[in-house]
Design a protein around this motif. Sequence first.
Motif, short mmCIF file in Angstrom:
data_model
loop_
_atom_site.label_atom_id
_atom_site.label_comp_id
_atom_site.label_asym_id
_atom_site.label_seq_id
_atom_site.Cartn_x
_atom_site.Cartn_y
_atom_site.Cartn_z
N VAL A 1 0.77 -1.11 -0.04
CA VAL A 1 -0.05 -0.01 -0.15
C VAL A 1 0.99 1.25 -0.06
N LYS A 2 0.33 2.27 -0.21
CA LYS A 2 1.05 3.62 -0.13
C LYS A 2 1.31 3.95 1.10
N PRO A 3 2.54 4.55 1.59
CA PRO A 3 2.85 4.69 2.95
C PRO A 3 1.68 5.99 3.46
N ASP A 4 1.60 5.60 4.86
CA ASP A 4 0.66 6.56 5.64
C ASP A 4 -0.83 6.28 5.27
N THR A 5 -1.14 5.09 4.74
CA THR A 5 -2.29 4.73 4.45
C THR A 5 -3.09 4.46 5.86
N PRO A 6 -4.38 4.81 5.97
CA PRO A 6 -5.09 4.71 7.16
C PRO A 6 -5.53 3.33 7.40
N VAL A 7 -5.33 2.60 8.72
CA VAL A 7 -5.86 1.31 8.93
C VAL A 7 -7.11 1.25 9.58
N ASN A 8 -7.99 0.19 8.94
CA ASN A 8 -9.25 0.13 9.43
C ASN A 8 -9.48 -1.18 10.14
N GLY A 9 -10.42 -1.32 11.17
CA GLY A 9 -10.85 -2.69 11.56
C GLY A 9 -9.58 -3.47 12.24
N GLU A 10 -9.73 -4.67 11.64
CA GLU A 10 -8.70 -5.53 12.23
C GLU A 10 -7.46 -5.59 11.42
N LEU A 11 -7.46 -4.75 10.49
CA LEU A 11 -6.34 -4.84 9.46
C LEU A 11 -4.96 -4.24 10.27
N MET A 12 -3.57 -4.43 9.87
CA MET A 12 -2.85 -3.92 10.22
C MET A 12 -1.72 -3.55 9.12
N THR A 13 -0.66 -2.79 9.64
CA THR A 13 0.29 -2.47 8.58
C THR A 13 1.77 -3.05 9.17
N TRP A 14 2.53 -3.37 8.13
CA TRP A 14 3.85 -3.54 8.50
C TRP A 14 4.94 -2.93 7.40
N GLU A 15 6.10 -2.47 8.10
CA GLU A 15 6.85 -1.57 7.19
C GLU A 15 8.28 -2.45 7.15
N LEU A 16 8.59 -2.49 5.61
CA LEU A 16 9.94 -3.14 5.58
C LEU A 16 11.02 -1.93 5.63
N PRO A 17 11.99 -2.05 6.54
CA PRO A 17 12.71 -0.91 6.75
C PRO A 17 13.58 -0.60 5.41
N ALA A 18 14.12 0.43 5.25
CA ALA A 18 15.00 0.83 4.41
C ALA A 18 16.44 0.27 5.02
N ASP A 19 17.14 -0.32 4.25
CA ASP A 19 18.40 -1.02 4.60
C ASP A 19 18.96 -1.94 3.32
N GLU A 20 20.16 -2.70 3.86
CA GLU A 20 20.66 -3.57 2.81
C GLU A 20 20.32 -4.95 3.14
N TYR A 21 19.83 -5.56 2.37
CA TYR A 21 19.42 -6.98 2.55
C TYR A 21 20.01 -8.04 1.77
N VAL A 22 20.16 -9.09 2.08
CA VAL A 22 20.63 -10.25 1.48
C VAL A 22 19.16 -11.35 0.98
N LEU A 23 19.15 -11.44 -0.32
CA LEU A 23 18.26 -12.24 -0.70
C LEU A 23 18.31 -13.63 -1.43
N CYS A 24 17.62 -14.35 -1.09
CA CYS A 24 17.51 -15.73 -1.61
C CYS A 24 16.35 -15.76 -2.51
N CYS A 25 16.73 -15.86 -3.87
CA CYS A 25 15.89 -15.82 -4.91
C CYS A 25 15.60 -17.24 -5.48
N PHE A 26 14.50 -17.49 -5.92
CA PHE A 26 14.40 -19.04 -6.26
C PHE A 26 12.76 -19.27 -7.25
N GLU A 27 12.84 -19.96 -7.88
CA GLU A 27 11.91 -20.25 -8.86
C GLU A 27 11.48 -21.94 -9.05
N ALA A 28 10.33 -22.10 -9.15
CA ALA A 28 9.97 -23.55 -9.42
C ALA A 28 9.04 -23.75 -10.87
#
Length: 309
Positions: free
Chosen positions: A219-246
Amino acid sequence: MHAWEQIQKTVDFIEEKMAEEIKIGTLAKVAGLSQFYFQRLFKRLVKKPVNEYIKLRRLARASEMLLEENKRILDVALDCGFSSHETFTRAFKEAYGITPEDYRNAPVRLNQLAKPELSLNYTLIDEDVPLITDSIVLEMTRRKIEVAETYMGFSAQVPISQAPVGETTGIDVPGQLWESFYSRKADIPTLLPDGTEVGVSMMEGAADGTFTYFVGGAVKPDTPVNGELMTWELPADEYVLCCFEAENFTELTNSALGKAMNYLFGTWLANRGLTTQPFSVEKYYKTTTDAAYMEIWVIPVKQKGTEKS
């Protein structure tokens, strides 16, 4: 030949002979070992005793066949190597907490014991060099994001034994949370069209023996939350990624995800003296007829007392 290659031969043999009687002596001959050393080595590498592994793989195949309504439960049992309806029902209920009849009448997501790819435990690839196994293509890379990403959805507490590593059985609680999200996705108008979806495992602050699992869409940042929904933020940082396909989405989210998790945490990070911040993110992208692809994102942290990088 490495020891794991000998055991992989027996793992492959079990898959081919699932409907037949499989004796430990036969498997030991396939591995070229005595029965004593074969059973010790199998348990060490596969993390299960031989007979238990065979039973759980048979149950995994049976649970797929039970969804074929034109096939009698007795026929499913016999085709998967069980001697009777009663033996099959008892084993199924011990593993999943429900009977085959209950599962057929009201299917639920199940945690299955996946067939292992033992080479993943002993192959240390460089970054941006794909590793091809029998069932998946896997690659390690790094990525930095400058702006945090916001996701909206639902969360639940999940037993640690239900973490998606392909080694435990039972009702798949994270899978049920995904089903709940998809059944209500149309009621979340703030989700970005064709946006990325995530499954986030968070260890910090969870009750003993559990972790928090979040399922949501971008969703867009600062989107209001309603009811039992919640938001989670993936922080700005450097990540290691494990990429895979099947080959398909089912394979991607079942055995491939568990194999990728095991490789990332048990092999690749561990051999570099790295651990991670207390969360991991499964990023799901739109699946096409040509590709079923996802990524696991973690923030690496150097273990204390190690010089590896």
